[in-house]
Design a protein around this motif. Structure first.
Motif, PDB file in Angstrom:
ATOM      1  N   GLN A 270       5.455  14.924  15.707  1.00  0.00           N
ATOM      2  CA  GLN A 270       6.867  15.298  15.191  1.00  0.00           C
ATOM      3  C   GLN A 270       6.938  15.317  13.697  1.00  0.00           C
ATOM      4  OE1 GLN A 270       6.503  13.031  18.156  1.00  0.00           O
ATOM      5  NE2 GLN A 270       6.282  15.074  19.377  1.00  0.00           N
ATOM      6  N   ARG A 271       7.604  16.215  13.231  1.00  0.00           N
ATOM      7  CA  ARG A 271       7.495  15.972  11.910  1.00  0.00           C
ATOM      8  C   ARG A 271       9.147  16.367  11.435  1.00  0.00           C
ATOM      9  NH1 ARG A 271       2.530  17.010   9.020  1.00  0.00           N
ATOM     10  NH2 ARG A 271       0.998  17.642  10.463  1.00  0.00           N
ATOM     11  N   GLU A 272       9.277  15.828   9.955  1.00  0.00           N
ATOM     12  CA  GLU A 272      10.483  16.030   9.349  1.00  0.00           C
ATOM     13  C   GLU A 272      10.457  16.142   7.794  1.00  0.00           C
ATOM     14  OE1 GLU A 272      12.347  12.437  10.488  1.00  0.00           O
ATOM     15  OE2 GLU A 272      11.106  11.160   9.003  1.00  0.00           O
ATOM     16  N   ALA A 273      11.386  16.745   7.192  1.00  0.00           N
ATOM     17  CA  ALA A 273      11.402  17.177   6.006  1.00  0.00           C
ATOM     18  C   ALA A 273      11.332  15.674   4.996  1.00  0.00           C
ATOM     19  CB  ALA A 273      12.628  18.023   5.441  1.00  0.00           C
ATOM     20  N   LEU A 274      10.670  15.726   3.990  1.00  0.00           N
ATOM     21  CA  LEU A 274      10.641  14.507   3.080  1.00  0.00           C
ATOM     22  C   LEU A 274      11.907  14.533   2.247  1.00  0.00           C
ATOM     23  CD1 LEU A 274       7.001  14.422   1.516  1.00  0.00           C
ATOM     24  CD2 LEU A 274       8.191  12.645   3.239  1.00  0.00           C
ATOM     25  N   GLN A 275      12.569  13.185   2.173  1.00  0.00           N
ATOM     26  CA  GLN A 275      13.723  12.980   1.239  1.00  0.00           C
ATOM     27  C   GLN A 275      13.026  13.130  -0.377  1.00  0.00           C
ATOM     28  OE1 GLN A 275      15.650   9.617   2.572  1.00  0.00           O
ATOM     29  NE2 GLN A 275      16.319  10.622   4.625  1.00  0.00           N
ATOM     30  N   ALA A 276      13.971  13.148  -0.940  1.00  0.00           N
ATOM     31  CA  ALA A 276      13.701  13.130  -2.508  1.00  0.00           C
ATOM     32  C   ALA A 276      13.224  11.633  -3.104  1.00  0.00           C
ATOM     33  CB  ALA A 276      14.946  13.239  -3.521  1.00  0.00           C
ATOM     34  N   GLY A 277      12.457  11.484  -4.063  1.00  0.00           N
ATOM     35  CA  GLY A 277      11.967  10.262  -4.510  1.00  0.00           C
ATOM     36  C   GLY A 277      10.445   9.770  -4.103  1.00  0.00           C
TER      37      GLY A 277
ATOM     38  N   ALA B  18      -6.877  12.577   3.431  1.00  0.00           N
ATOM     39  CA  ALA B  18      -5.582  12.267   4.017  1.00  0.00           C
ATOM     40  C   ALA B  18      -4.505  12.836   2.844  1.00  0.00           C
ATOM     41  CB  ALA B  18      -5.105  10.782   4.161  1.00  0.00           C
ATOM     42  N   HIS B  19      -3.472  13.773   3.310  1.00  0.00           N
ATOM     43  CA  HIS B  19      -2.513  13.982   2.254  1.00  0.00           C
ATOM     44  C   HIS B  19      -1.230  13.110   2.836  1.00  0.00           C
ATOM     45  CE1 HIS B  19      -4.681  17.350   0.712  1.00  0.00           C
ATOM     46  NE2 HIS B  19      -5.035  17.737   1.977  1.00  0.00           N
ATOM     47  N   LEU B  20      -0.659  12.473   1.658  1.00  0.00           N
ATOM     48  CA  LEU B  20       0.282  11.661   1.754  1.00  0.00           C
ATOM     49  C   LEU B  20       1.497  11.817   0.892  1.00  0.00           C
ATOM     50  CD1 LEU B  20      -2.185   8.480   1.579  1.00  0.00           C
ATOM     51  CD2 LEU B  20      -1.233   9.590   3.591  1.00  0.00           C
ATOM     52  N   ALA B  21       2.558  11.138   1.209  1.00  0.00           N
ATOM     53  CA  ALA B  21       3.667  11.147   0.298  1.00  0.00           C
ATOM     54  C   ALA B  21       4.118   9.517  -0.037  1.00  0.00           C
ATOM     55  CB  ALA B  21       4.954  11.814   0.806  1.00  0.00           C
ATOM     56  N   VAL B  22       4.506   9.112  -1.034  1.00  0.00           N
ATOM     57  CA  VAL B  22       4.461   7.342  -1.371  1.00  0.00           C
ATOM     58  C   VAL B  22       5.704   7.507  -2.276  1.00  0.00           C
ATOM     59  CG1 VAL B  22       3.587   5.743  -2.379  1.00  0.00           C
ATOM     60  CG2 VAL B  22       1.947   7.142  -1.459  1.00  0.00           C
TER      61      VAL B  22
ATOM     62  N   THR C 127       8.039   7.058  -5.127  1.00  0.00           N
ATOM     63  CA  THR C 127       7.521   7.156  -6.386  1.00  0.00           C
ATOM     64  C   THR C 127       7.581   5.521  -7.208  1.00  0.00           C
ATOM     65  OG1 THR C 127       8.426   9.147  -6.754  1.00  0.00           O
ATOM     66  CG2 THR C 127       7.960   8.160  -8.671  1.00  0.00           C
ATOM     67  N   GLU C 128       8.517   4.581  -6.766  1.00  0.00           N
ATOM     68  CA  GLU C 128       8.677   3.556  -7.211  1.00  0.00           C
ATOM     69  C   GLU C 128       7.444   2.459  -6.743  1.00  0.00           C
ATOM     70  OE1 GLU C 128      11.233   3.191  -3.713  1.00  0.00           O
ATOM     71  OE2 GLU C 128      10.571   4.600  -5.386  1.00  0.00           O
ATOM     72  N   LYS C 129       6.975   2.876  -5.779  1.00  0.00           N
ATOM     73  CA  LYS C 129       5.881   2.044  -5.080  1.00  0.00           C
ATOM     74  C   LYS C 129       4.185   2.509  -5.617  1.00  0.00           C
ATOM     75  CE  LYS C 129       8.580   0.020  -1.437  1.00  0.00           C
ATOM     76  NZ  LYS C 129       8.663  -0.166  -0.281  1.00  0.00           N
ATOM     77  N   LEU C 130       4.272   3.632  -6.287  1.00  0.00           N
ATOM     78  CA  LEU C 130       2.950   4.319  -6.590  1.00  0.00           C
ATOM     79  C   LEU C 130       1.893   3.420  -7.103  1.00  0.00           C
ATOM     80  CD1 LEU C 130       1.492   7.065  -6.135  1.00  0.00           C
ATOM     81  CD2 LEU C 130       2.408   7.800  -8.610  1.00  0.00           C
ATOM     82  N   ALA C 131       2.489   2.694  -8.194  1.00  0.00           N
ATOM     83  CA  ALA C 131       1.476   1.873  -9.067  1.00  0.00           C
ATOM     84  C   ALA C 131       0.990   0.671  -7.973  1.00  0.00           C
ATOM     85  CB  ALA C 131       2.127   1.099 -10.064  1.00  0.00           C
ATOM     86  N   GLY C 132       1.765   0.177  -7.048  1.00  0.00           N
ATOM     87  CA  GLY C 132       1.361  -0.789  -6.087  1.00  0.00           C
ATOM     88  C   GLY C 132       0.146  -0.259  -5.214  1.00  0.00           C
ATOM     89  N   PHE C 133       0.682   0.989  -4.719  1.00  0.00           N
ATOM     90  CA  PHE C 133       0.037   1.904  -3.750  1.00  0.00           C
ATOM     91  C   PHE C 133      -1.647   2.076  -4.481  1.00  0.00           C
ATOM     92  CE2 PHE C 133      -1.754   5.766  -2.238  1.00  0.00           C
ATOM     93  CZ  PHE C 133      -1.965   5.327  -0.572  1.00  0.00           C
ATOM     94  N   LYS C 134      -1.633   2.450  -5.619  1.00  0.00           N
ATOM     95  CA  LYS C 134      -2.955   2.638  -6.133  1.00  0.00           C
ATOM     96  C   LYS C 134      -3.742   1.283  -6.312  1.00  0.00           C
ATOM     97  CE  LYS C 134      -1.619   6.789  -8.687  1.00  0.00           C
ATOM     98  NZ  LYS C 134      -1.680   7.523 -10.238  1.00  0.00           N
ATOM     99  N   THR C 135      -3.168   0.324  -6.617  1.00  0.00           N
ATOM    100  CA  THR C 135      -3.694  -1.079  -6.516  1.00  0.00           C
ATOM    101  C   THR C 135      -4.355  -1.401  -5.340  1.00  0.00           C
ATOM    102  OG1 THR C 135      -2.369  -1.899  -8.391  1.00  0.00           O
ATOM    103  CG2 THR C 135      -3.368  -3.502  -7.215  1.00  0.00           C
ATOM    104  N   ALA C 136      -3.604  -1.093  -4.241  1.00  0.00           N
ATOM    105  CA  ALA C 136      -4.089  -1.529  -2.869  1.00  0.00           C
ATOM    106  C   ALA C 136      -5.282  -0.604  -2.617  1.00  0.00           C
ATOM    107  CB  ALA C 136      -3.082  -1.310  -1.875  1.00  0.00           C
ATOM    108  N   VAL C 137      -5.413   0.868  -2.988  1.00  0.00           N
ATOM    109  CA  VAL C 137      -6.575   1.532  -2.785  1.00  0.00           C
ATOM    110  C   VAL C 137      -7.559   0.907  -3.342  1.00  0.00           C
ATOM    111  CG1 VAL C 137      -7.533   3.659  -3.288  1.00  0.00           C
ATOM    112  CG2 VAL C 137      -5.231   3.666  -2.421  1.00  0.00           C
ATOM    113  N   ALA C 138      -7.695   0.590  -4.751  1.00  0.00           N
ATOM    114  CA  ALA C 138      -8.631  -0.122  -5.495  1.00  0.00           C
ATOM    115  C   ALA C 138      -9.272  -1.497  -4.726  1.00  0.00           C
ATOM    116  CB  ALA C 138      -8.086  -0.454  -6.771  1.00  0.00           C
ATOM    117  N   ALA C 139      -8.209  -2.288  -4.313  1.00  0.00           N
ATOM    118  CA  ALA C 139      -8.406  -3.658  -3.790  1.00  0.00           C
ATOM    119  C   ALA C 139      -9.079  -3.136  -2.175  1.00  0.00           C
ATOM    120  CB  ALA C 139      -7.358  -4.157  -3.285  1.00  0.00           C
ATOM    121  N   PHE C 140      -8.794  -2.156  -1.619  1.00  0.00           N
ATOM    122  CA  PHE C 140      -9.458  -2.056  -0.374  1.00  0.00           C
ATOM    123  C   PHE C 140     -10.978  -1.356  -0.624  1.00  0.00           C
ATOM    124  CE2 PHE C 140     -10.595   0.977   3.186  1.00  0.00           C
ATOM    125  CZ  PHE C 140     -10.158   0.014   4.353  1.00  0.00           C
TER     126      PHE C 140
END
Length: 486
Positions: A193-200, A264-268, A270-283
């Motif tokens: 099941q899918r839904e439209a992404l909200q802004a941000g 994977a195509h993802l939506a993150v 925006t305010e958590k983007l930097a932390g997400f990239k850090t998690a990718v590097a750590a993984f």
């Protein structure tokens, strides 16, 4: 092609070079089949095809050897199509480009097709070389082995006349195979099941690549990274933490190849983007350390991309990622009867997703039917818990070892006489067609031999040149030594 013509045995390598020049991935073997039929006609070798496309070629016995037991040499026509990231290659149109490197033949950026092209070339070389002495001889070339053993499933009784079958699809010189695992594909289909992404949100592409990949039977015990499983692991651990919304996930290309890449195509947010990239590097650091002994080139890459697609709902995303993360992978049990050989395994080979559903395609292998049945039961239960549809498909039997096999004993004797050492008698966890051949030909005595091939089903595939010459000596000496009919 000219480079391979320098190698010995010359006839075998020239035929293999021609095989490389003709595209022949699974389901696209017709051009190669046509070439072989035309080659046989020019050689004056009777050849015919059955209702599923298998080719059978026959050659009379060398004069004076007419009373020997008739032999079938067997190989499959197709190859596994895998290429390196960034390699431009259409397996249905482009030739394989083999080259010599320090005693090995490799391909430029793709699988080589030595599995089972070298075996096929050896069988055709026997037909084309009148200096090879043999009794009544048949060569059976089967269709689409790598994608479901279609040719072996379709083989009819009373077509082959041979009493002995020599399968040429083994991949270690000095080992004689007398048994193999059976297998079954398992497809789990989950509605989405899918839904439209909200802004941000910022949309990203997350790519896990650089893994070795390999054969899901012969290499499953090596502990190689599985891109599908690693991607699921990351997203399950960090998806909720960073509010990740999944738009699409695809990984692997073949159920019998350990997946080397997942995207994977993802939506993150925006305010958590930097932390997400850090998690990718750590993984990446975590899995690089954990897999350091077997994987040297892992990459985990984040790229900003435009994507206006709908995201999975949180419930649908959780069910799918939870299912993929929980699906077992790799070796499940080692054999008690055959030390050092895997009994039961599975490979989470392919993950695909479209607008409405996701599919997880696994290949289950086991030396015993109960092991295969248990894994099917386990995957069925997982699918039910996740609200998914499950379908076992294309099951094929194992090849039960026969320790009293006369041809196995004779191969061992010939090998020892030639090389003054005892070969290993083995059971292989990979699937061979011999188990299926036993249904229409239950009394046929079978054995499997071959040269040393490493990295099959991956772009690292290579065949050891010296082992091909040893294999050829074994094969031709064995044919000369086949006894008379009782």
């Amino acid at each position: 092609m000219s480079e391979l013509s320098q190698l010995s045995p010359k006839t075998l390598w020239n035929i293999f070079a021609k095989i490389c020049a003709i595209p022949h991935p699974s389901y696209h073997e017709e051009e190669l089949a046509t070439h072989i039929m035309e080659w046989a006609a020019k050689q004056g070798i009777p050849a015919e095809r059955d209702q599923v496309g298998n080719i059978l070629l026959r050659k009379p016995a060398t004069p004076g050897m007419e009373k020997r037991k008739p032999v079938v040499l067997q190989a499959h026509l197709d190859m596994v199509p895998q290429k390196n990231n960034g390699t431009v290659h259409d397996f249905t149109k482009d030739p394989i480009r083999p080259y010599i490197d320090n005693g090995w033949v490799k391909a430029r950026g793709t699988t080589l097709g030595a599995d089972n092209g070298i075996g096929m070339a050896s069988a055709l070389a026997v037909l084309g070389d009148d200096s090879v002495e043999h009794g009544p001889l048949e060569v059976l070339l089967t269709m689409t082995e790598e994608a479901g053993m279609d040719g072996a499933f379709g083989l009819q009784p009373n077509w082959l006349q041979g009493e002995i079958l020599i399968n040429t699809d083994s991949e270690t010189e000095g080992e004689i195979y007398m048994g193999c695992a059976g297998g079954v594909d398992f497809i789990t289909t989950q509605p989405l099941q899918r839904e439209a992404l909200q802004a941000g949100f910022t949309t990203l592409t997350l790519t896990l690549k650089g893994l070795k990949g390999g054969h899901s039977g012969a290499d499953i015990h090596l502990g190689l990274g599985n891109a599908n499983k690693l991607m699921a692991r990351f997203l399950c651990v960090h998806g909720e933490e960073f509010g990740v919304r999944l738009l699409d996930l695809n990984g692997g290309t073949l159920r019998n190849a350990i997946p080397r890449e997942a995207i994977a195509h993802l939506a993150v947010p925006t305010e958590k983007l930097a932390g997400f990239k850090t998690a990718v590097a750590a993984f990446l650091n975590t899995v690089t350390f954990a897999l350091a002994a077997v994987e040297k080139n892992i990459e985990f890459v984040v790229e900003a991309t435009a994507n206006d697609g709908k995201a999975l709902t949180k419930e649908s995303q959780g069910r799918f990622l939870g299912l993929l993360n929980a699906t077992p992978n790799g070796v499940l049990r080692m054999s008690d009867d055959v030390k050092g050989v895997v009994e039961t395994s599975l490979n989470v080979g392919v993950v695909t997703m479209n607008e409405n559903e996701a599919q997880i395609i696994c290949l289950v292998r086991s030396l015993i039917d109960s092991g295969k049945d248990y894994v099917v039961s386990m995957l069925t239960s997982l699918g039910e818990l996740a609200g998914a549809k499950t379908t076992p498909k294309g099951g094929y039997p194992g090849w039960k070892p026969d320790p009293t096999s006369p041809i196995m004993a004779q191969v061992r004797e010939v090998y020892q006489g030639l090389f003054n050492k005892t070969p290993n008698i083995m059971v292989i966890h990979a699937g061979l067609e011999c188990g299926l051949f036993k249904k229409p030909y239950p009394d046929m005595d079978m054995v499997s031999i071959g040269p040393t091939i490493t990295g099959p089903h991956s772009p690292d595939e290579q065949v050891h040149i010296g082992s091909v010459e040893l294999y050829w000596q074994l094969l031709t000496t064995l044919l000369k030594a086949i006894p008379e009919r009782a």
